[in-house]
Scaffold this motif. Structure first.
Motif, PDB file in Angstrom:
ATOM      1  N   UNK A 252       0.845  -1.192   0.000  1.00 20.25           N
ATOM      2  CA  UNK A 252       0.000   0.000   0.000  1.00 20.25           C
ATOM      3  C   UNK A 252       0.878   1.238   0.000  1.00 20.25           C
ATOM      4  N   UNK A 253       0.302   2.344  -0.385  1.00 18.32           N
ATOM      5  CA  UNK A 253       1.021   3.617  -0.326  1.00 18.32           C
ATOM      6  C   UNK A 253       1.256   3.978   1.133  1.00 18.32           C
ATOM      7  N   UNK A 254       2.451   4.443   1.502  1.00 21.14           N
ATOM      8  CA  UNK A 254       2.732   4.767   2.903  1.00 21.14           C
ATOM      9  C   UNK A 254       1.690   5.714   3.490  1.00 21.14           C
ATOM     10  N   UNK A 255       1.318   5.462   4.719  1.00 18.04           N
ATOM     11  CA  UNK A 255       0.332   6.309   5.389  1.00 18.04           C
ATOM     12  C   UNK A 255       0.970   7.555   5.993  1.00 18.04           C
ATOM     13  N   UNK A 256       2.283   7.510   6.179  1.00 16.01           N
ATOM     14  CA  UNK A 256       2.995   8.628   6.793  1.00 16.01           C
ATOM     15  C   UNK A 256       3.417   9.639   5.725  1.00 16.01           C
ATOM     16  N   UNK A 257       2.864  10.845   5.790  1.00 15.14           N
ATOM     17  CA  UNK A 257       3.275  11.889   4.858  1.00 15.14           C
ATOM     18  C   UNK A 257       4.729  12.273   5.075  1.00 15.14           C
ATOM     19  N   UNK A 258       5.203  12.141   6.292  1.00 14.66           N
ATOM     20  CA  UNK A 258       6.606  12.437   6.594  1.00 14.66           C
ATOM     21  C   UNK A 258       7.527  11.493   5.824  1.00 14.66           C
ATOM     22  N   UNK A 259       7.178  10.199   5.771  1.00 16.50           N
ATOM     23  CA  UNK A 259       7.987   9.228   5.032  1.00 16.50           C
ATOM     24  C   UNK A 259       7.954   9.528   3.533  1.00 16.50           C
ATOM     25  N   UNK A 260       6.779   9.896   3.033  1.00 18.75           N
ATOM     26  CA  UNK A 260       6.645  10.238   1.616  1.00 18.75           C
ATOM     27  C   UNK A 260       7.482  11.471   1.288  1.00 18.75           C
ATOM     28  N   UNK A 261       7.418  12.468   2.141  1.00 17.08           N
ATOM     29  CA  UNK A 261       8.176  13.702   1.903  1.00 17.08           C
ATOM     30  C   UNK A 261       9.681  13.449   1.889  1.00 17.08           C
ATOM     31  N   UNK A 262      10.148  12.480   2.660  1.00 16.31           N
ATOM     32  CA  UNK A 262      11.568  12.136   2.649  1.00 16.31           C
ATOM     33  C   UNK A 262      11.979  11.608   1.283  1.00 16.31           C
ATOM     34  N   UNK A 263      11.103  10.830   0.670  1.00 11.42           N
ATOM     35  CA  UNK A 263      11.381  10.303  -0.660  1.00 11.42           C
ATOM     36  C   UNK A 263      11.401  11.426  -1.707  1.00 11.42           C
ATOM     37  N   UNK A 264      10.447  12.334  -1.610  1.00 15.25           N
ATOM     38  CA  UNK A 264      10.448  13.474  -2.531  1.00 15.25           C
ATOM     39  C   UNK A 264      11.731  14.290  -2.371  1.00 15.25           C
ATOM     40  N   UNK A 265      12.153  14.487  -1.144  1.00 16.89           N
ATOM     41  CA  UNK A 265      13.384  15.240  -0.880  1.00 16.89           C
ATOM     42  C   UNK A 265      14.586  14.534  -1.485  1.00 16.89           C
ATOM     43  N   UNK A 266      14.617  13.204  -1.368  1.00 15.49           N
ATOM     44  CA  UNK A 266      15.720  12.434  -1.931  1.00 15.49           C
ATOM     45  C   UNK A 266      15.737  12.531  -3.456  1.00 15.49           C
ATOM     46  N   UNK A 267      14.559  12.458  -4.083  1.00  8.01           N
ATOM     47  CA  UNK A 267      14.470  12.612  -5.535  1.00  8.01           C
ATOM     48  C   UNK A 267      15.024  13.960  -5.983  1.00  8.01           C
ATOM     49  N   UNK A 268      14.627  14.998  -5.298  1.00  7.93           N
ATOM     50  CA  UNK A 268      15.087  16.347  -5.641  1.00  7.93           C
ATOM     51  C   UNK A 268      16.589  16.471  -5.466  1.00  7.93           C
ATOM     52  N   UNK A 269      17.119  15.865  -4.405  1.00  6.18           N
ATOM     53  CA  UNK A 269      18.560  15.924  -4.163  1.00  6.18           C
ATOM     54  C   UNK A 269      19.335  15.207  -5.262  1.00  6.18           C
ATOM     55  N   UNK A 270      18.837  14.032  -5.697  1.00  2.01           N
ATOM     56  CA  UNK A 270      19.534  13.266  -6.731  1.00  2.01           C
ATOM     57  C   UNK A 270      19.488  14.003  -8.072  1.00  2.01           C
ATOM     58  N   UNK A 271      18.376  14.649  -8.363  1.00  3.04           N
ATOM     59  CA  UNK A 271      18.291  15.448  -9.582  1.00  3.04           C
ATOM     60  C   UNK A 271      19.250  16.629  -9.507  1.00  3.04           C
ATOM     61  N   UNK A 272      19.303  17.267  -8.360  1.00  2.00           N
ATOM     62  CA  UNK A 272      20.178  18.424  -8.190  1.00  2.00           C
ATOM     63  C   UNK A 272      21.646  18.031  -8.278  1.00  2.00           C
ATOM     64  N   UNK A 273      21.992  16.819  -7.808  1.00  2.54           N
ATOM     65  CA  UNK A 273      23.374  16.350  -7.889  1.00  2.54           C
ATOM     66  C   UNK A 273      23.829  16.162  -9.331  1.00  2.54           C
ATOM     67  N   UNK A 274      22.902  15.770 -10.206  1.00  2.70           N
ATOM     68  CA  UNK A 274      23.240  15.631 -11.621  1.00  2.70           C
ATOM     69  C   UNK A 274      23.483  16.989 -12.270  1.00  2.70           C
ATOM     70  N   UNK A 275      22.695  17.978 -11.844  1.00  2.02           N
ATOM     71  CA  UNK A 275      22.771  19.317 -12.438  1.00  2.02           C
ATOM     72  C   UNK A 275      22.975  20.347 -11.322  1.00  2.02           C
ATOM     73  N   UNK A 276      24.143  20.351 -10.687  1.00  2.00           N
ATOM     74  CA  UNK A 276      24.359  21.174  -9.484  1.00  2.00           C
ATOM     75  C   UNK A 276      24.275  22.676  -9.713  1.00  2.00           C
TER      76      UNK A 276
END
Length: 398
Positions: A301-325
């Motif tokens: 199921x999709x995680x019930x914790x918005x905090x856990x979901x937001x951590x994943x979004x933050x990680x995605x943004x960081x990995x994209x930013x690392x490619x194009x700093x």
């Protein structure tokens, strides 16, 4: 079951219109259960064969996982060709990859015949080695793809640096891939079949399916439908007595930036993905947004914790930013989606093992749209009694 949460970018690009109420036929040639991408592409192919079709959807067509799809279309799969050879044999693996390449041509055909622009664009893909350890595996894949005539190049580190602002140890560049607006593609295929005479019943939940020698009876919340054959494309069991075999569930995450004025840092609008698992992948849109996704997790199921979901979004943004700093990105959309993946990383397509008039088209995995396209043609052949080389590879019981 909730299939996605968050703000879906594709829904901002298309306004759905309803379909006219119709009187159902006494007997259809084919009933398609499910109005997502698999059902849409099946309806397109079968409408061109002249079948009388009814599409049955428990919600609204295009309202499930389709709107959460990121729209990368590639003939390469999550399982590399040389690894698939070890799994199912060289001949079958190469045939499956060639069919995926052919599906890219068929998807372009759907795009060209849709009654409106579905934002389909042919692209190259950059598949880079995430680490030095992945280079040997990536080079082996390149050599096998090249041997069998697939359009590929091998880029060393210096080649990547010459085209992008980032560097990676090596990469395969594949030609003939494409990007698409998945919601518009789904709705375009359905609209095409609708204009050819397909009946559509939304907000109609299937309660039971009874296969007899002459016809199939489909019990729904909107009465009974009868058809000579039924194609189940839902990705979930439409009735309690049916199961979707070979399936695991995963949660994936995706983000979309605001439109970017200067994309000179992004070579030739390539689609980008990597060898690491779970992997990061990204593309551009017609509005010059970056859509990036990945970080898949094995979850029912999709995680019930918005905090856990937001951590994943933050990680995605960081990995994209690392490619194009050196780039400043502003993010506007974030969404989470649940999807199925088969245990052998191949889709599930073919006749039900015990019910001769019931078929599955379940485009499991990260390449689901391509799988759905090749699956629609496989089912076309099975319904017509014509042999198809992928039948034994993708059959339900394998």
């Amino acid at each position: 079951m909730k299939l996605h949460t968050g703000s879906l970018y594709w829904e901002s690009t298309f306004t759905k219109e309803g379909f006219a109420e119709v009187k159902r036929q006494d007997l259809y040639d084919v009933a398609i259960v499910g109005g997502g991408m698999s059902g849409a592409l099946t309806s397109y192919v079968l409408a061109n064969e002249g079948y009388s079709i009814v599409l049955i959807e428990q919600g609204e067509v295009g309202g499930g996982s389709t709107a959460a799809n990121t729209g990368l279309l590639q003939f390469s799969n999550d399982i590399m060709l040389h690894e698939l050879m070890e799994q199912i044999g060289e001949e079958k693996a190469v045939e499956f990859y060639r069919t995926c390449k052919e599906a890219m041509i068929h998807l372009q055909d759907v795009a060209e015949h849709a009654p409106f622009d579905v934002h389909f664009h042919t692209r190259e893909s950059l598949y880079y080695a995430s680490t030095e350890e992945d280079v040997v595996r990536l080079r082996k894949e390149f050599e096998v793809l090249q041997k069998y005539g697939f359009p590929v190049e091998f880029w060393e580190l210096e080649d990547i640096k010459a085209h992008f602002l980032f560097s990676r140890p090596a990469a395969i560049v594949t030609a003939g891939d494409a990007e698409v607006n998945p919601l518009r593609l789904c709705m375009g295929a359905i609209q095409y079949a609708y204009e050819k005479g397909m009946d559509i019943f939304e907000h109609t939940e299937v309660l039971g399916i009874l296969d007899t020698e002459e016809r199939v009876f489909i019990q729904t919340t909107n009465g009974e439908f009868q058809a000579k054959s039924v194609v189940v494309t839902t990705g979930y069991a439409p009735t309690p007595d049916m199961v979707i075999p070979q399936k695991d569930l995963k949660v994936t995450y995706a983000i979309a930036t605001q439109p970017i004025e200067d994309l000179s840092f992004w070579h030739d609008r390539m689609m980008i993905w990597e060898t690491k698992r779970p992997y990061l992948y990204m593309r551009l849109t017609d509005e010059n947004r970056i859509v990036a996704g990945g970080l898949d997790q094995n979850m029912d199921t999709i995680p019930s914790s918005q905090e856990d979901i937001d951590k994943k979004f933050k990680q995605l943004k960081q990995e994209l930013q690392e490619l194009f700093p050196n780039q400043k990105f502003h993010f506007e959309y974030e969404w989470t989606a649940l999807f199925g993946e088969s245990t052998d990383e191949l889709p599930v397509i073919g006749r039900h093992p015990f019910e001769r008039n019931i078929y599955y088209l379940i485009g499991l995995g990260g390449n689901g749209t391509v799988y759905s396209m090749l699956g629609a043609y496989l089912l076309r052949d099975e319904l017509a009694g014509t042999s198809n080389p992928n039948e034994s590879i993708l059959e339900i019981e394998r």
